[in-house]
Design a protein around this motif. Sequence first.
Motif, PDB file in Angstrom:
ATOM      1  N   GLY A 356       0.828  -1.199   0.000  1.00 26.05           N
ATOM      2  CA  GLY A 356       0.000   0.000   0.000  1.00 26.05           C
ATOM      3  C   GLY A 356       0.858   1.242   0.000  1.00 26.05           C
ATOM      4  N   ARG A 357       0.214   2.371   0.203  1.00 24.28           N
ATOM      5  CA  ARG A 357       0.941   3.640   0.170  1.00 24.28           C
ATOM      6  C   ARG A 357       1.942   3.758   1.312  1.00 24.28           C
ATOM      7  NH1 ARG A 357      -4.039   7.564   0.457  1.00 24.28           N
ATOM      8  NH2 ARG A 357      -4.682   5.867   1.834  1.00 24.28           N
ATOM      9  N   GLY A 392      -8.289   4.792  -5.225  1.00 25.64           N
ATOM     10  CA  GLY A 392      -9.455   5.477  -5.784  1.00 25.64           C
ATOM     11  C   GLY A 392      -9.652   6.855  -5.172  1.00 25.64           C
ATOM     12  N   ASN A 393     -10.886   7.157  -4.794  1.00 25.34           N
ATOM     13  CA  ASN A 393     -11.188   8.474  -4.229  1.00 25.34           C
ATOM     14  C   ASN A 393     -11.137   8.483  -2.704  1.00 25.34           C
ATOM     15  OD1 ASN A 393     -13.427   6.994  -3.610  1.00 25.34           O
ATOM     16  ND2 ASN A 393     -14.903   8.315  -4.676  1.00 25.34           N
ATOM     17  N   GLN A 394     -10.418   7.493  -2.115  1.00 30.14           N
ATOM     18  CA  GLN A 394     -10.313   7.394  -0.654  1.00 30.14           C
ATOM     19  C   GLN A 394      -8.960   7.879  -0.137  1.00 30.14           C
ATOM     20  OE1 GLN A 394     -13.134   6.208   0.898  1.00 30.14           O
ATOM     21  NE2 GLN A 394     -14.030   6.009  -1.133  1.00 30.14           N
ATOM     22  N   SER A 395      -8.259   8.708  -0.909  1.00 32.19           N
ATOM     23  CA  SER A 395      -6.889   9.098  -0.557  1.00 32.19           C
ATOM     24  C   SER A 395      -6.816   9.985   0.681  1.00 32.19           C
ATOM     25  CB  SER A 395      -6.231   9.812  -1.741  1.00 32.19           C
ATOM     26  OG  SER A 395      -6.977  10.965  -2.110  1.00 32.19           O
ATOM     27  N   ILE A 397      -8.147   9.330   3.531  1.00 27.26           N
ATOM     28  CA  ILE A 397      -8.241   8.511   4.744  1.00 27.26           C
ATOM     29  C   ILE A 397      -6.890   7.828   4.968  1.00 27.26           C
ATOM     30  CG2 ILE A 397      -9.496   6.694   5.929  1.00 27.26           C
ATOM     31  CD1 ILE A 397     -11.806   7.143   4.002  1.00 27.26           C
ATOM     32  N   PRO A 398      -6.176   8.167   6.045  1.00 27.16           N
ATOM     33  CA  PRO A 398      -4.836   7.605   6.250  1.00 27.16           C
ATOM     34  C   PRO A 398      -4.865   6.144   6.685  1.00 27.16           C
ATOM     35  CG  PRO A 398      -5.467   8.962   8.118  1.00 27.16           C
ATOM     36  CD  PRO A 398      -6.556   9.119   7.097  1.00 27.16           C
ATOM     37  N   TYR A 399      -3.771   5.452   6.384  1.00 26.76           N
ATOM     38  CA  TYR A 399      -3.544   4.061   6.799  1.00 26.76           C
ATOM     39  C   TYR A 399      -4.707   3.147   6.407  1.00 26.76           C
ATOM     40  CZ  TYR A 399       0.154   6.313   9.405  1.00 26.76           C
ATOM     41  OH  TYR A 399       1.258   7.060   9.740  1.00 26.76           O
ATOM     42  N   THR A 400      -5.066   3.240   5.144  1.00 27.47           N
ATOM     43  CA  THR A 400      -6.140   2.392   4.629  1.00 27.47           C
ATOM     44  C   THR A 400      -5.726   1.820   3.282  1.00 27.47           C
ATOM     45  OG1 THR A 400      -7.177   4.294   3.556  1.00 27.47           O
ATOM     46  CG2 THR A 400      -7.943   3.728   5.759  1.00 27.47           C
ATOM     47  N   ARG A 401      -6.701   1.190   2.627  1.00 28.63           N
ATOM     48  CA  ARG A 401      -6.530   0.612   1.299  1.00 28.63           C
ATOM     49  C   ARG A 401      -5.327  -0.336   1.299  1.00 28.63           C
ATOM     50  NH1 ARG A 401     -11.354   1.340  -0.071  1.00 28.63           N
ATOM     51  NH2 ARG A 401     -10.847   0.977  -2.280  1.00 28.63           N
ATOM     52  N   LEU A 473       5.913  -5.781 -11.380  1.00 27.58           N
ATOM     53  CA  LEU A 473       5.395  -4.671 -10.597  1.00 27.58           C
ATOM     54  C   LEU A 473       5.484  -3.328 -11.325  1.00 27.58           C
ATOM     55  CD1 LEU A 473       4.216  -3.589  -7.987  1.00 27.58           C
ATOM     56  CD2 LEU A 473       6.534  -3.510  -7.016  1.00 27.58           C
ATOM     57  N   GLY A 474       6.670  -2.990 -11.797  1.00 31.00           N
ATOM     58  CA  GLY A 474       6.827  -1.705 -12.459  1.00 31.00           C
ATOM     59  C   GLY A 474       6.470  -0.565 -11.521  1.00 31.00           C
ATOM     60  N   HIS A 475       5.959   0.522 -12.074  1.00 30.77           N
ATOM     61  CA  HIS A 475       5.542   1.647 -11.244  1.00 30.77           C
ATOM     62  C   HIS A 475       4.048   1.558 -10.992  1.00 30.77           C
ATOM     63  CE1 HIS A 475       5.250   5.634  -9.521  1.00 30.77           C
ATOM     64  NE2 HIS A 475       4.248   5.897 -10.345  1.00 30.77           N
ATOM     65  N   HIS A 476       3.684   1.568  -9.708  1.00 31.52           N
ATOM     66  CA  HIS A 476       2.263   1.514  -9.335  1.00 31.52           C
ATOM     67  C   HIS A 476       2.016   2.596  -8.298  1.00 31.52           C
ATOM     68  CE1 HIS A 476      -1.675   0.089  -8.224  1.00 31.52           C
ATOM     69  NE2 HIS A 476      -1.599  -0.911  -9.082  1.00 31.52           N
ATOM     70  N   PRO A 477       1.135   3.533  -8.574  1.00 29.21           N
ATOM     71  CA  PRO A 477       0.949   4.670  -7.658  1.00 29.21           C
ATOM     72  C   PRO A 477       0.433   4.292  -6.283  1.00 29.21           C
ATOM     73  CG  PRO A 477      -0.774   4.615  -9.329  1.00 29.21           C
ATOM     74  CD  PRO A 477       0.253   3.612  -9.742  1.00 29.21           C
ATOM     75  N   ASP A 478      -0.220   3.118  -6.151  1.00 30.22           N
ATOM     76  CA  ASP A 478      -0.794   2.738  -4.853  1.00 30.22           C
ATOM     77  C   ASP A 478       0.087   1.768  -4.089  1.00 30.22           C
ATOM     78  OD1 ASP A 478      -2.974   4.319  -5.463  1.00 30.22           O
ATOM     79  OD2 ASP A 478      -4.081   2.662  -6.395  1.00 30.22           O
ATOM     80  N   CYS A 479       1.313   1.543  -4.556  1.00 28.38           N
ATOM     81  CA  CYS A 479       2.228   0.583  -3.920  1.00 28.38           C
ATOM     82  C   CYS A 479       3.585   1.242  -3.683  1.00 28.38           C
ATOM     83  CB  CYS A 479       2.372  -0.661  -4.775  1.00 28.38           C
ATOM     84  SG  CYS A 479       3.643  -1.822  -4.226  1.00 28.38           S
TER      85      CYS A 479
END
Length: 483
Positions: A356-357, A392-395, A397-401, A473-479
Amino acid sequence: MPSTYSRLHDGYDSGKGRWTGWVKLAVVLVCLTVLGVLLAFAVLKRPPAPKEHETLPQEAGGSNSSTDQCSMALVESIPQQVKYKANVTFGIPLENVWKDLMSMAKDSVEVASFYWSLTGEDIGVKSPSDMPGREILKELEELPSRNVSVRVVTSVPTVPTNSTDLEILKRKGLEVRKVDFGRLTRGVLHSKFWIVDRKHVFIGSANMDWRALTQVKELGVVVYNCSSLAKDLHKIFQSYWEMGQSHSSLPHPWPSKYDTAINKQHPLLVKTDNVSSRLYLTGSPPSFCPLSRTQDLEAIVSIISEAQHYVDVAVMEYFPTTRFEKPRRYWPFIDEAIRTAAFERKVKMRMLISCGRDSDPAMLPFLKSLASIDNPHQDVDIQIKLYIVPVGNQSDIPYTRVNHNKYMVTDKAAYIGTSNWSGDYFLTTAGVGLVVSQHAPHPVWKTKALQGQLRAVFDRDWSSEFAVDLADLGHHPDCALSR
């Protein structure tokens, strides 16, 4: 030195010593006869086999048979906006299970959780997705009005939060203790479980957090009508409760009331719906475990070591090191068990690690090291994927997804725990796990057996669009591991 047989044989053949040999032989025969009589007497005196619904006594190397009609089911929380294809296996929704347990409660509810944050205000967030958390908090508040006693243990230190949950609950008559694991073990209380009426149990990855219900992927197990297991878990809860007193100190050893008769050597044997199950609870850290309690690390390593065909692992973090103590130390025990199983016994390994982020990029080299020994030509099979929950549109909210799961399933057993797989969680931090080994006819395996359900859930996630092969994997904005 000659054997007994040789000495007798030589004595018989040597003149005067012939009679000595016969005397020795006679003595041996008499001793064997007496031993046989004693064994026969012991067999005759053995108590009759128990009837179907009687409780069996514990035997060395055997099982504890329970008359409880224990039933088990997987519990899951799937983050909002995460959609799977049709006709896949799901656990019972976490929100439903927590509400069900509270509605069933007649006498007592006991909850252990790392921290509490059941409303969005706790973290300065306004989100309609906190509504299930608010409902859970409200129902907990109302339990004392139904004459249900509620006890809660949580950790010191805990995650930074402005949560008012525990103060609200205390005003409503709930008992709360905070255990200073920082002082006692240099760790935290990371366990997450419920005990209801000392007969129903929930164990899993979910903290008492509204995000666990709607924003984080969680997995656990609920066990109904299983007093033997619930009372055993209560011993762990009670150890936390006692250590939550001011000026507490760890006993060495733990008093006998914390001992357990249920462990890896003597699992609890139950049979329900044509499924035969052997269960036991595990614990960490070692300083909180009496000698009779199977430790978390011992269980995990032994499950991997006993697998014959496959091991599927889903954990949020995987580090063959410590993570929080300074300086960090190399901690290879689980890593070595995985490599040995794959390389020496040709067990197929699949590992689904969360990304995750907020994931630590320092995990990536260790995962690549494991993946690098995969070698089809030598029949060494280690596959690693990262499970990435779309933000998605939940950015806001910290420490989630994130995939917060902590479990393993093999051809021999299932393990559902509360710890990430790095050294601190097994050395200084409090966690629990449930080990289940089952046998069932093929038609009911996936629908009734927890092992079958867990394998189906792993296959679902492994084959989903959210699982990305480490090499791709490459580049993934959510990882964070891809940055």
